[in-house]
Design an enzyme around this catalytic site. Structure first.
Site, short mmCIF file in Angstrom:
data_model
loop_
_atom_site.label_atom_id
_atom_site.label_comp_id
_atom_site.label_asym_id
_atom_site.label_seq_id
_atom_site.Cartn_x
_atom_site.Cartn_y
_atom_site.Cartn_z
N HIS A 55 11.64 54.37 -34.28
CA HIS A 55 11.23 55.77 -34.48
C HIS A 55 10.77 56.00 -35.92
CE1 HIS A 55 12.24 60.23 -33.36
NE2 HIS A 55 11.23 60.16 -34.23
N HIS A 57 7.32 57.79 -38.35
CA HIS A 57 6.06 58.55 -38.40
C HIS A 57 5.28 58.03 -39.60
CE1 HIS A 57 7.60 61.77 -35.64
NE2 HIS A 57 8.76 61.34 -36.12
N ASN A 89 2.55 61.96 -33.26
CA ASN A 89 2.13 63.26 -33.82
C ASN A 89 1.33 63.12 -35.10
OD1 ASN A 89 4.55 62.39 -35.04
ND2 ASN A 89 5.16 64.45 -35.60
N HIS A 173 12.31 64.07 -27.94
CA HIS A 173 12.87 64.97 -28.96
C HIS A 173 13.55 66.09 -28.19
CE1 HIS A 173 12.68 67.03 -33.02
NE2 HIS A 173 13.18 67.94 -32.20
N ASP A 287 13.84 57.66 -37.86
CA ASP A 287 12.99 58.86 -37.80
C ASP A 287 12.31 59.09 -39.15
OD1 ASP A 287 11.60 61.03 -36.90
OD2 ASP A 287 13.33 62.34 -36.67
N HIS A 291 7.15 63.44 -46.18
CA HIS A 291 6.26 64.52 -46.63
C HIS A 291 6.20 64.41 -48.14
CE1 HIS A 291 6.22 66.47 -42.69
NE2 HIS A 291 7.53 66.29 -42.65
O1 DOR Z 1 11.85 66.72 -38.92
C1 DOR Z 1 11.02 66.22 -38.20
N1 DOR Z 1 9.89 65.71 -38.71
N2 DOR Z 1 11.21 66.18 -36.89
C2 DOR Z 1 10.25 65.79 -36.03
O2 DOR Z 1 10.47 65.78 -34.86
C3 DOR Z 1 8.92 65.42 -36.54
C4 DOR Z 1 9.01 64.94 -37.90
C5 DOR Z 1 7.67 64.82 -38.59
O3 DOR Z 1 6.75 64.26 -38.00
O4 DOR Z 1 7.58 65.26 -39.75
ZN ZN Z 2 10.54 61.81 -35.19
#
Ligand code: DOR
Ligand code: ZN
Length: 424
Positions: A55, A57, A89, A173, A287, A291
């Site tokens: 998991h 991103h 995403n 999710h 996860d 950012h």
């Molecule tokens: O906090 C999160 N950030 N939860 C998510 O489900 C998506 C993720 C993101 O892509 O920044």
């Molecule tokens: Zn996630």
């Protein structure tokens, strides 16, 4: 034998001093004594299978100010993760075939470790059209960073029925959109209240009806209620290091610890870690959701949710294993073996025939996490100051990739789905 790696390896369920013989990127033999063209003796250091982070991103395409496949995969490698799965995403979302193929090309060119892509699902898409290209599907039952929502049972049923014949894992999710409270938030505490534990439990309960026909994997469980709801269906589940090690009180810095689902009070954090330690959670997953500092420094309400973690995930848990807060066997199961078994990868164990993805650690070298030593493009971590045991060497399919804090070797990350197709 091209290469023989020697040390205290996790072999047949325990640490044993062995020689791991590697040929053509795979483990060819494991024996007490082996001779190879090249020999690397790690003495009493520990050799483990590379971790598989199911998991992450990685933000490419479309959000490469936060991360890209190159920086994200280097961060993975330094954290002992030799294979990551990327979530859909991105911009564009990985829902349609062209977009999946385009992302795959980017990752194949740029990734330093192996990878798999998750496919996204919308209320109108046909997941079957991308099933041969993805490692699994991701459903978002609640709104979060850039996600396509499937909040209604009829839409979830449609998706699950279409996915069923593909036999792919569906990672969800699980927060019930109908139970989220939409209002202005000024703190982590507000955020946790706006996305209550009941929303997590309710979403999991609603998913139970699909857990016989689909392989339903519950992402990032956070709470006692969520843990209890897991017993209502035949689920696999993930826990993140941030939900096991951080809580609403441990994070003061603005929106840096804002994440979905949210951090919880200490009691949930402890219950989650206890569940992980007892082997009730199937998968360790970071996860990783980076950012930028600028984005996170905004007013709390407008700061995006998500924390980075692919590089620190295994090392943090390894430090807990050293203190015997969790068993090494439990950790290896959740980080290496179960991910490989669940998603059908020829990885995740030191066994003849498996990919020679390995990490070498010295459990005596415990470091404190420092942001500037990490490799994600975002440049920060919510785990600053926490104890971790980072790998000193990492091998991807027999190739040395990380050695004594430096990147060596070549960029050679491969898509695990395409690879399996060729081998079949
Ligand atoms: O906090 C999160 N950030 N939860 C998510 O489900 C998506 C993720 C993101 O892509 O920044
Ligand atoms: Zn996630």
């Amino acid at each position: 034998m091209d290469l023989v790696v020697e040390g205290r390896a996790w072999y047949k369920g325990k640490l044993q001093h062995v020689c791991i013989g590697i040929e053509n990127g795979r483990i060819a033999r494991v024996k007490k004594v082996l001779k190879g063209e090249r020999q690397l003796d790690f003495n009493d250091r520990i050799i483990l299978p590379g971790a598989i982070d199911v998991h992450t991103h990685m933000r490419e395409p479309g959000m490469t100010r936060k991360e890209d496949f190159s920086t994200g995969s280097v961060a993975a490698a330094f954290g002992g993760v030799t294979c990551f799965f990327d979530m859909p995403n991105t911009k564009p979302q990985s829902i349609h075939r062209d977009d999946v193929m385009e992302k795959k090309e980017l990752a194949s060119k740029k990734s330093w470790v192996d990878f798999g892509l998750f496919g996204g699902v919308s209320d109108a898409s046909n997941p079957q059209r991308i099933a041969d290209q993805v490692v699994g599907f991701k459903i978002f039952m609640s709104s979060t960073t850039g996600s396509v929502l499937l909040s209604e049972d009829k839409d979830i049923r449609r998706a699950m029925d279409l996915i069923k014949p593909t036999k792919k894992v569906v990672s969800v999710h699980a927060e019930d959109e109908h139970l989220l409270i939409k209002r202005e938030e000024a703190s982590i505490r507000d955020h946790a209240e706006a996305r209550p534990r009941r929303a997590e439990a309710s979403a999991i309960e609603r998913l139970a009806q699909f857990s016989q026909q689909n392989k339903v994997n519950i992402c990032h469980v956070t709470s006692l209620e969520g843990l209890e709801a897991l017993s209502k269906g035949a689920f696999t589940s993930e826990a993140t290091p941030h939900h096991m090690l951080l809580d609403i009180a441990s994070c003061g810095r603005k929106g840096f610890c804002k994440v979905n689902p949210p951090l919880r009070p200490k009691s949930d954090k402890e219950a989650l870690l206890a569940a992980f330690a007892s082997g009730k959670i199937s998968l360790l997953a970071s996860d990783h959701a980076p950012h930028t500092v600028e984005e996170k420094e905004q007013e709390f309400d407008s700061a995006p949710s998500g924390v980075p973690g692919v590089e620190t995930s295994f090392p943090l848990m390894m430090a807990l294993a050293r203190k015997e807060r969790i068993g090494l066997g439990v950790l290896i199961k959740a980080a290496c073996e179960t991910p490989a078994q669940l998603f059908g990868l020829n990885k995740g164990a030191i066994e003849e025939g498996k990919d020679a993805d390995l990490m070498v650690l010295d459990p005596r070298i415990v470091t404190s996490i420092v942001p500037r030593n990490l490799h994600s493009k975002c440049g920060w971590t919510p785990f600053e100051g926490q104890e971790a045991i980072f790998p000193q060497a990492v091998f991807l399919r027999g190739q040395l990739l990380v050695e004594e804090g430096g990147l060596v070797g070549e960029r050679n990350g491969r898509d695990v789905v395409a690879k399996r197709r060729v081998a079949a």
